[in-house]
Scaffold this motif. Structure first.
Motif: not given
Ligand code: 8OZ
Length: 366
Positions: A5, A10, A21, A334
């Motif tokens: 990822k 994150t 995020n 994403e």
């Protein structure tokens, strides 16, 4: 092949605010507050609720006083009706797992007499009219000639910032961003083209940053330094903002901001809504000079955002136009999914069209 990822998606601790995020919704003027009160309404609640997937929402510019208003139908942070309206927005965003901070705004000379208390002249560090337009009920118009702020008036404006921060706290915000960008009041004090004062607030760089620092320090006392940041636009020509040495000016500003311990600077890189390389400026040096977090903004796309975070050139990236058109922007980025195109005609003013009717990737069950 499985792919890790990207760090963009994150969590990040922005001062005292936990973000899920590193995708920030940039402050976006939409001119849809309630007419007559400039209070947020249920349509505004829906708009922000739809965008709660952002790691952080920065609200549209929110005037701290009527004097601080420069455009018609922008929301305020100075009346009970406005606080009540904002409370519905923060509750909705929090219920959906988001974080939201209020952008505190005083436009200074970027205003029109029809928006000012008693139809008076807008205020500015110096009596110099900006070559820029605003919009009022009847449409786009030249900004009005400003009058110079008396030294004795400055504490009251700082007081209006404090009151607005207290109101934002009462309305349930996670923090505040001070609007120090785009040629508005704080930026007018910063720059030698708009600040010709000969008192303690003008002249040297040390003097020109004084107003910004006093506002930051006063607001930090209300919210706690870990919940306060400032937005700056070092080389953007927005609203006729010009300075003879932006690198020296903004390096000095962020060095002094270090003493305040505020959580972040939010930097519009290049010309607002335009070229990122509009004028040379060393943003990495600015990031290094500042001890807190760095939120980067202006014309980012998915690849540049991912790369910027991976390289460590920013802690978070703010998206404006992409968030107008994509309420579920984080999910789309994403997934590498296609993005809706923003409709410029419905940016400023109007109703649900071009505001709350952009489609989600997956329509949420009613
Ligand atoms: C677009 C239209 C009106 C105001 C800014 C608050 O540039 C604004 C703004 C943007 O920061």
């Amino acid at each position: 092949m499985s792919q890790a990822k990207s760090k963009l998606f994150t969590p990040f601790r922005l001062g005292d605010i936990e973000l899920k995020n590193r995708v920030v919704m940039a402050p976006l003027t939409r001119n849809r507050a309630s007419r007559g009160t400039d209070a947020p309404n249920d349509l505004n609640v829906e708009y922000y609720r739809q965008r709660a997937g952002a790691g952080l929402i920065v609200t549209e510019g929110t005037q701290i006083s009527q004097q601080g208003q420069g455009y018609v139908w922008t929301p305020g942070m100075y009346s009970d009706a406005q606080i009540a309206g904002w409370r519905k927005i923060t509750d909705a965003v929090h219920a959906d797992g988001g974080k939201i901070i209020a952008q505190l705004w005083h436009v200074g000379r970027v205003s029109h007499v029809s928006l000012q208390p008693g139809q008076g002249a807008p205020v500015a560090p110096s009596p110099l009219q900006a070559k820029t337009k605003t919009y009022i009920e009847s449409g786009f118009t030249e900004v009005s000639a400003p009058r110079e702020l008396a030294l004795s008036e400055i504490p009251a404006i700082i007081g209006d910032f404090v009151k607005a921060a207290e109101n934002a706290k009462a309305a349930g915000f996670d923090g505040v961003e001070i609007h120090g960008a785009h040629g508005y009041l704080i930026d007018q004090f910063l720059r030698d083209d708009s600040n010709k004062r000969t008192d303690a607030y003008g002249g040297s760089i040390e003097n020109r940053v004084r107003f910004a620092l006093e506002v930051v320090e006063a607001v930090a006392k209300v919210f706690g330094k870990g919940r306060v940041g400032i937005r700056i636009s070092p080389v953007s020509p927005a609203n006729d903002a010009r300075d003879s040495d932006p690198q020296a000016l903004f390096t000095h500003l962020v060095t002094r901001l270090n003493d305040t311990g505020i959580a972040f600077i939010h930097v519009v890189e290049g010309a607002t809504r335009d070229a990122r390389d509009y004028l040379p400026f060393d943003y990495k040096a600015l990031r290094q000079a500042f001890k807190g977090a760095y939120i980067a903004n202006n014309s980012f796309n998915r690849d540049l955002a991912i790369e910027t975070i991976e390289n460590g050139d920013a802690d978070a990236v703010a998206f404006g136009r992409l968030f107008i058109a994509n309420p579920d922007l984080v999910e789309r980025l994403e997934a590498g999914a296609p993005l809706n195109e923003p409709d410029v005609a419905t940016f400023y003013g109007g109703d649900a069209k071009g505001y709350t009717d952009y489609p989600f990737l997956t329509e949420k069950a009613a």
